[in-house]
Design a protein around this motif. Structure first.
Motif, mmCIF file in Angstrom:
data_model
loop_
_atom_site.group_PDB
_atom_site.id
_atom_site.type_symbol
_atom_site.label_atom_id
_atom_site.label_comp_id
_atom_site.label_asym_id
_atom_site.label_seq_id
_atom_site.Cartn_x
_atom_site.Cartn_y
_atom_site.Cartn_z
ATOM 1 N N LEU A 5 0.858 -1.177 0.000
ATOM 2 C CA LEU A 5 0.000 0.000 0.000
ATOM 3 C C LEU A 5 0.898 1.231 0.000
ATOM 4 C CD1 LEU A 5 -2.793 1.377 0.261
ATOM 5 C CD2 LEU A 5 -2.523 1.171 2.753
ATOM 6 N N ILE A 6 0.750 2.086 -1.010
ATOM 7 C CA ILE A 6 1.510 3.330 -1.084
ATOM 8 C C ILE A 6 0.599 4.454 -0.613
ATOM 9 C CG2 ILE A 6 2.704 4.956 -2.607
ATOM 10 C CD1 ILE A 6 3.206 2.530 -4.508
ATOM 11 N N VAL A 7 1.080 5.217 0.374
ATOM 12 C CA VAL A 7 0.295 6.318 0.921
ATOM 13 C C VAL A 7 1.116 7.596 0.800
ATOM 14 C CG1 VAL A 7 -1.021 7.154 2.896
ATOM 15 C CG2 VAL A 7 -0.673 4.688 2.597
ATOM 16 N N ASP A 8 0.800 8.406 -0.202
ATOM 17 C CA ASP A 8 1.551 9.638 -0.447
ATOM 18 C C ASP A 8 0.667 10.564 -1.269
ATOM 19 O OD1 ASP A 8 3.531 11.603 -1.302
ATOM 20 O OD2 ASP A 8 5.048 10.107 -0.779
ATOM 21 N N ASP A 9 0.736 11.862 -0.996
ATOM 22 C CA ASP A 9 -0.095 12.816 -1.727
ATOM 23 C C ASP A 9 0.645 13.483 -2.886
ATOM 24 O OD1 ASP A 9 1.536 14.212 0.043
ATOM 25 O OD2 ASP A 9 0.077 15.803 0.397
ATOM 26 N N GLU A 10 1.845 13.013 -3.204
ATOM 27 C CA GLU A 10 2.600 13.542 -4.341
ATOM 28 C C GLU A 10 2.470 12.556 -5.502
ATOM 29 O OE1 GLU A 10 6.588 15.009 -3.521
ATOM 30 O OE2 GLU A 10 6.047 15.166 -1.404
ATOM 31 N N ALA A 40 -8.129 1.594 3.402
ATOM 32 C CA ALA A 40 -7.521 0.642 2.465
ATOM 33 C C ALA A 40 -6.850 -0.521 3.188
ATOM 34 C CB ALA A 40 -6.504 1.352 1.577
ATOM 35 N N LEU A 41 -6.386 -0.286 4.397
ATOM 36 C CA LEU A 41 -5.727 -1.357 5.150
ATOM 37 C C LEU A 41 -6.650 -2.546 5.343
ATOM 38 C CD1 LEU A 41 -3.872 0.813 7.777
ATOM 39 C CD2 LEU A 41 -2.780 -0.847 6.273
ATOM 40 N N GLY A 42 -7.903 -2.278 5.658
ATOM 41 C CA GLY A 42 -8.860 -3.358 5.875
ATOM 42 C C GLY A 42 -9.270 -4.052 4.600
ATOM 43 N N GLU A 43 -9.444 -3.280 3.534
ATOM 44 C CA GLU A 43 -9.912 -3.846 2.272
ATOM 45 C C GLU A 43 -8.799 -4.539 1.486
ATOM 46 O OE1 GLU A 43 -11.788 -0.656 0.146
ATOM 47 O OE2 GLU A 43 -13.022 -0.136 1.869
ATOM 48 N N PHE A 44 -7.638 -3.885 1.386
ATOM 49 C CA PHE A 44 -6.542 -4.384 0.554
ATOM 50 C C PHE A 44 -5.642 -5.372 1.299
ATOM 51 C CE2 PHE A 44 -2.231 -3.569 -1.361
ATOM 52 C CZ PHE A 44 -2.483 -4.160 -2.585
ATOM 53 N N GLN A 45 -5.568 -5.246 2.600
ATOM 54 C CA GLN A 45 -4.748 -6.109 3.468
ATOM 55 C C GLN A 45 -3.297 -6.207 2.987
ATOM 56 O OE1 GLN A 45 -6.942 -9.794 3.689
ATOM 57 N NE2 GLN A 45 -8.439 -8.907 5.056
ATOM 58 N N ILE A 67 -2.102 1.726 12.949
ATOM 59 C CA ILE A 67 -1.730 0.393 12.478
ATOM 60 C C ILE A 67 -1.171 -0.415 13.646
ATOM 61 C CG2 ILE A 67 -0.100 -0.932 11.058
ATOM 62 C CD1 ILE A 67 -0.322 1.345 8.965
ATOM 63 N N ARG A 68 -0.258 0.186 14.390
ATOM 64 C CA ARG A 68 0.390 -0.529 15.501
ATOM 65 C C ARG A 68 -0.570 -0.814 16.656
ATOM 66 N NH1 ARG A 68 3.208 -2.664 12.266
ATOM 67 N NH2 ARG A 68 5.274 -1.907 11.730
ATOM 68 N N ALA A 69 -1.661 -0.068 16.755
ATOM 69 C CA ALA A 69 -2.639 -0.286 17.820
ATOM 70 C C ALA A 69 -3.645 -1.384 17.459
ATOM 71 C CB ALA A 69 -3.380 1.016 18.124
ATOM 72 N N ASP A 70 -3.670 -1.793 16.205
ATOM 73 C CA ASP A 70 -4.635 -2.781 15.723
ATOM 74 C C ASP A 70 -3.972 -4.160 15.657
ATOM 75 O OD1 ASP A 70 -6.347 -4.421 14.187
ATOM 76 O OD2 ASP A 70 -7.084 -2.699 13.053
ATOM 77 N N ALA A 71 -4.385 -5.054 16.512
ATOM 78 C CA ALA A 71 -3.783 -6.390 16.585
ATOM 79 C C ALA A 71 -3.872 -7.148 15.269
ATOM 80 C CB ALA A 71 -4.433 -7.196 17.703
ATOM 81 N N SER A 72 -4.919 -6.901 14.484
ATOM 82 C CA SER A 72 -5.063 -7.619 13.215
ATOM 83 C C SER A 72 -4.050 -7.141 12.168
ATOM 84 C CB SER A 72 -6.485 -7.465 12.663
ATOM 85 O OG SER A 72 -6.708 -6.134 12.227
ATOM 86 N N LEU A 73 -3.365 -6.030 12.434
ATOM 87 C CA LEU A 73 -2.377 -5.485 11.499
ATOM 88 C C LEU A 73 -0.950 -5.609 12.031
ATOM 89 C CD1 LEU A 73 -4.295 -2.197 10.582
ATOM 90 C CD2 LEU A 73 -4.206 -4.321 9.253
#
Length: 125
Positions: A5-10, A40-45, A67-73
């Motif tokens: 997953l790429i997360v960037d606004d450029e 997207a984290l939940g959908e794309f995994q 992300i770090r607070a979510d055990a599933s991730l």
């Protein structure tokens, strides 16, 4: 096949990274703000997130924290790619749980190499 997953606004950075990662055989999804990233984290995994810090709606630090607070991730790798290169910013990212902190401008070859390195210990889906 590993997912990134790429997360960037450029747009130029997203396009370059997306092309490179696909060329290396990764499945890639890109979003342009932190809020979209979390959805997207939940959908794309993804197995790994390439994450900018300075973005609209939710910055990269907050995305990382969620992300770090979510055990599933818990197994998702996080690579911060950012223009924020001061030591204090790097320390903050590492303290929040990023696996790697790379400052812009960066070598795209280096990013691909580091991504492969981080994913070698993960089994393919």
């Amino acid at each position: 096949m590993h997912r990134i997953l790429i997360v960037d606004d450029e747009p130029n950075i997203v396009l370059a990274l997306e092309l490179l990662m696909k060329k290396e055989g990764f499945e890639v999804h890109a979003v342009d703000d932190g809020e979209k990233a979390f959805h997207a984290l939940g959908e794309f995994q993804p197995d790994l997130v390439l994450l900018d810090i300075m973005m609209p709606k939710m910055d990269g630090y907050e995305v990382c924290q969620r992300i770090r607070a979510d055990a599933s991730l818990k197994n998702v790798r996080i690579v911060m790619l950012t223009a924020k290169g001061r030591e204090v910013e790097k320390e903050k990212g590492l303290a929040l749980g990023v696996d790697l902190y790379i400052t812009k401008p960066f070598s795209t070859r280096e990013v691909v190499s580091k991504v492969k390195e981080l994913l070698t210990v993960m089994p393919d889906r």
